[in-house]
Design an enzyme around this catalytic site. Structure first.
Site, PDB file in Angstrom:
ATOM      1  N   SER A 143       0.856  -1.191   0.000  1.00  0.00           N
ATOM      2  CA  SER A 143       0.000   0.000   0.000  1.00  0.00           C
ATOM      3  C   SER A 143       0.887   1.234   0.000  1.00  0.00           C
ATOM      4  O   SER A 143       2.060   1.170   0.392  1.00  0.00           O
ATOM      5  CB  SER A 143      -0.875  -0.003   1.260  1.00  0.00           C
ATOM      6  OG  SER A 143      -1.525   1.242   1.438  1.00  0.00           O
ATOM      7  N   TYR A 157      -1.867  -0.333  10.676  1.00  0.00           N
ATOM      8  CA  TYR A 157      -2.010  -0.765   9.282  1.00  0.00           C
ATOM      9  C   TYR A 157      -0.743  -0.434   8.493  1.00  0.00           C
ATOM     10  O   TYR A 157      -0.213  -1.275   7.753  1.00  0.00           O
ATOM     11  CB  TYR A 157      -3.220  -0.081   8.642  1.00  0.00           C
ATOM     12  CG  TYR A 157      -3.412  -0.420   7.175  1.00  0.00           C
ATOM     13  CD1 TYR A 157      -3.794  -1.696   6.786  1.00  0.00           C
ATOM     14  CD2 TYR A 157      -3.194   0.542   6.190  1.00  0.00           C
ATOM     15  CE1 TYR A 157      -3.960  -2.015   5.442  1.00  0.00           C
ATOM     16  CE2 TYR A 157      -3.361   0.238   4.853  1.00  0.00           C
ATOM     17  CZ  TYR A 157      -3.745  -1.039   4.484  1.00  0.00           C
ATOM     18  OH  TYR A 157      -3.912  -1.341   3.146  1.00  0.00           O
TER      19      TYR A 157
END
Length: 247
Positions: A143, A157
């Site tokens: 990501s 995250y």
């Protein structure tokens, strides 16, 4: 149809929706033989049926990426059905955005288990096969949050996605000349990922942020680009965002 994708056997986790589903459909349309893993077998069966009806080749297996045995079974189904594995796409992921002060340790555990251990188990399940074959390709979905920390809210995250990027780079170095390794680092992409938080305020923020999201097919095309390169070319990292996204 790309001759460098046609006939390749591609295993995809998190394949019941979002990036995984889009990738499965796109690669199958390009002639790949796709092997779909996820927990929601009804959705997997529907996608596989669509692919077969369109003239493609696909199989599926109920898979929990947090269980090594499940990942080994998924690779085993690929070999049973198609005789080999050419690409593993470690796509399954969870994004539970919330401030760390809420100490949502259950969500932290799940992100570590799915985002990090799931990738490691995918690697563990395929590396022996790739070494025996003398070739292979591992594609890990990281990501943009694995490039810079998304805070407040996305700290854990981001930690898991930084880990995916580090694991990808270390694996690339270790397996150079034997296995290709690609890390895909998307920004906001339309999928169920945005609904992962148990904190309502954080979830609403993420859903609003994702109004700028690009379709999952954009990531599917990036994955296809990495796969279709000649054997002596490795695309190691791809970062893609909506044009309007600043983070």
């Amino acid at each position: 149809m790309s001759t460098l994708i046609e006939g390749k056997v591609v295993v995809i986790t998190g394949a019941s929706s979002g990036l995984g589903e889009a990738t499965a459909r796109h690669l199958a349309a390009l002639g790949a033989k796709v092997v779909l893993g996820a927990r929601r077998t009804d959705k997997l069966a529907a996608i596989v049926n669509d692919i077969i009806q369109a003239g493609g080749q696909a199989v599926h297996l109920k898979t929990d990426v947090t269980q090594l045995a499940d990942m080994q079974a998924l690779v085993g189904i690929a070999i049973q059905a198609f005789g080999r594995v050419d690409v593993m796409v470690n796509n399954a992921g969870l994004m539970a955005i919330a401030p760390m002060e809420q100490a949502r340790t259950d969500e932290w555990d799940r992100m570590v288990d799915i985002n990090i251990k799931g990738v490691l188990y995918g690697i563990a399940a395929t590396i022996p096969v790739f070494e025996k074959q003398g070739s292979g390709h591992i594609i890990n979905i990281s990501s943009v949050a694995g490039l810079k920390v998304f805070a407040p809210g996305g700290t854990v995250y981001s930690g898991t996605k930084f880990a995916v990027s580090a694991i990808s780079e270390g694996l690339r170095q270790e397996m150079a000349g034997k296995v290709r390794v690609t890390s895909i680092e998307p920004g906001a992409v339309d999928s169920e990922l945005k609904f992962g938080s148990g904190d309502e305020a954080s979830r609403n923020f993420v859903v609003d942020f994702y109004k700028q999201a690009i379709p999952a097919s954009a990531v599917a095309r990036a994955i296809a680009y990495a796969i279709e390169q000649p054997a002596d070319v490795a695309i190691n990292e791809v970062v893609l965002r909506p044009t309007v996204q600043q983070f």
